[in-house]
Motif scaffolding. Structure first.
Motif, PDB file in Angstrom:
ATOM      1  N   ARG A 138      34.397  48.748  24.413  1.00 43.14           N
ATOM      2  CA  ARG A 138      34.873  47.415  24.766  1.00 43.14           C
ATOM      3  C   ARG A 138      34.729  47.164  26.262  1.00 43.14           C
ATOM      4  N   TRP A 139      34.733  45.883  26.613  1.00 38.88           N
ATOM      5  CA  TRP A 139      34.699  45.518  28.014  1.00 38.88           C
ATOM      6  C   TRP A 139      36.015  45.904  28.685  1.00 38.88           C
ATOM      7  N   PRO A 140      35.988  46.375  29.913  1.00 37.09           N
ATOM      8  CA  PRO A 140      37.232  46.765  30.590  1.00 37.09           C
ATOM      9  C   PRO A 140      38.050  45.554  31.024  1.00 37.09           C
ATOM     10  N   ARG A 141      39.355  45.749  31.087  1.00 39.17           N
ATOM     11  CA  ARG A 141      40.237  44.709  31.607  1.00 39.17           C
ATOM     12  C   ARG A 141      40.556  45.042  33.065  1.00 39.17           C
ATOM     13  N   LEU A 142      40.155  44.159  33.964  1.00 41.78           N
ATOM     14  CA  LEU A 142      40.300  44.410  35.393  1.00 41.78           C
ATOM     15  C   LEU A 142      41.291  43.435  36.009  1.00 41.78           C
ATOM     16  N   ASP A 143      42.108  43.928  36.934  1.00 43.05           N
ATOM     17  CA  ASP A 143      42.948  43.010  37.686  1.00 43.05           C
ATOM     18  C   ASP A 143      42.097  42.332  38.756  1.00 43.05           C
ATOM     19  N   ARG A 144      42.705  41.403  39.499  1.00 40.21           N
ATOM     20  CA  ARG A 144      41.925  40.614  40.449  1.00 40.21           C
ATOM     21  C   ARG A 144      41.268  41.493  41.517  1.00 40.21           C
ATOM     22  N   ARG A 145      42.008  42.478  42.024  1.00 33.36           N
ATOM     23  CA  ARG A 145      41.478  43.338  43.087  1.00 33.36           C
ATOM     24  C   ARG A 145      40.277  44.144  42.593  1.00 33.36           C
ATOM     25  N   ASP A 146      40.399  44.745  41.420  1.00 33.03           N
ATOM     26  CA  ASP A 146      39.303  45.533  40.879  1.00 33.03           C
ATOM     27  C   ASP A 146      38.109  44.656  40.517  1.00 33.03           C
ATOM     28  N   ALA A 147      38.381  43.422  40.059  1.00 34.56           N
ATOM     29  CA  ALA A 147      37.284  42.511  39.729  1.00 34.56           C
ATOM     30  C   ALA A 147      36.470  42.178  40.982  1.00 34.56           C
ATOM     31  N   VAL A 148      37.169  41.962  42.103  1.00 34.34           N
ATOM     32  CA  VAL A 148      36.468  41.687  43.364  1.00 34.34           C
ATOM     33  C   VAL A 148      35.642  42.898  43.788  1.00 34.34           C
ATOM     34  N   LEU A 149      36.200  44.108  43.619  1.00 36.08           N
ATOM     35  CA  LEU A 149      35.475  45.323  43.983  1.00 36.08           C
ATOM     36  C   LEU A 149      34.241  45.522  43.111  1.00 36.08           C
ATOM     37  N   VAL A 150      34.358  45.216  41.825  1.00 30.29           N
ATOM     38  CA  VAL A 150      33.205  45.363  40.923  1.00 30.29           C
ATOM     39  C   VAL A 150      32.099  44.379  41.302  1.00 30.29           C
TER      40      VAL A 150
END
Length: 301
Positions: free
Chosen positions: A59-71
């Motif tokens: 499945r696709w990972p669930r990322l918080d806002r900070r991790d989404a910006v890092l990705v």
């Protein structure tokens, strides 16, 4: 066959594929603008990763806002930045020189970690950085290159290739900063999907549809997407699961060796003494960096 030998073989094939990207980028650079080639690479690879995820039930990972910006930053640096700079550099640099520079990734990653994270380097790691620097200088500022009329262009090309390696090192660093680690398969799919989204707009400004069709460049992009990107991912993680981190680190030494060999065999570039010296320095740097990593792991334990 012994599981460890299978691991060696898989990782070795993956690193040979990485080395081949330097050579294939030469043909891509001759027929396609860098952002257009990058967008096409990810447009091919992304749906394949999605299919593999469905096949494996990932499945696709669930990322918080900070991790989404890092990705997103990871994709911009390690996916788009690396590919665009490598292809741009290959317009000017020789495949052999670029292969040697690409092999400095472990040492460059260590320097980025030292500067960005304040990590204290061991003596072995300092030695690896010195050797990697010597390897790059051997190719870039050799007397034969300085005397050549294309020296300025060659140095610029080498600088662009080195900038691509710095982008890849930033990718590694940013991945370590994630609060919640993302599994390799969905991370690779995210890198391709975001990489396509980031590169498609500047690719449109390059207007690739107005250029003559270059079969060599298109086949190069197809190879880049299928072999080093998708197959390389599968081979590396399949192999890395069977051997130690130190052994996997040592196998990355195949990158400059394979790049130099393929440049000689496929592009018919002559191998200079400076390039052989550079490869020797880079191989020593990889071994020292791997030793430093192993020593650090033991001390932490």
């Amino acid at each position: 066959m012994n599981s460890r030998y299978v691991g060696y073989l898989c990782c070795a094939l993956a690193m040979v594929g990485v080395g081949s990207t330097v050579v294939v980028s030469k043909s891509i650079a001759a027929g396609l603008p860098p952002f257009s080639a990058t967008a096409l690479r990810f447009a091919i690879a992304f749906p394949l990763f999605v299919l593999v995820m469905r096949w494996r039930g990932v499945r696709w990972p669930r990322l918080d806002r900070r991790d989404a910006v890092l990705v997103i930053a990871q994709a911009a640096a390690g996916s788009v930045g690396y590919t665009v700079l490598l292809i741009s550099g290959m317009r000017l640099a020789s495949a052999g020189d670029a292969g040697v520079i690409a092999g400095t990734l472990p040492a460059v990653s260590a320097v980025v970690a030292i500067l960005a994270l304040g990590e204290r380097p061991s003596s072995a790691l300092i030695g690896a950085i010195v050797l990697a620097t010597a390897g790059v200088l051997a190719c870039t500022v050799s007397p034969s290159d300085i005397a050549a009329p294309h020296a300025a262009g060659s140095v610029t090309g080498n600088a662009l290739v080195f900038a691509a390696i710095v982008c890849e090192a930033l990718f590694i660093l940013l991945n370590r900063k994630l609060r919640k680690p993302v599994a390799p398969l969905p991370l690779s799919a995210l890198m391709c999907g975001i990489g396509f989204a980031v590169s498609i707009v500047p690719a449109c400004f390059e207007r690739p549809w107005s250029m003559p069709l270059d079969a060599g460049a298109l086949s190069g992009v197809l190879y880049y997407a299928l072999v080093p990107t998708v197959a390389g991912f599968v081979l590396w993680y399949e192999g890395a699961a069977r051997i130690s981190g130190a052994e996997a680190g040592l196998i990355t030494a195949l990158v400059p060796v394979s790049a130099l060999a393929l440049a000689a065999l496929l592009v018919r570039e002559s191998v200079s003494a400076a390039q052989l010296t550079g490869v020797a320095c880079v191989l020593g740097a990889v071994m020292l960096a791997t030793f430093a990593q192993t020593l650090g792991t033991r001390n932490a334990a």
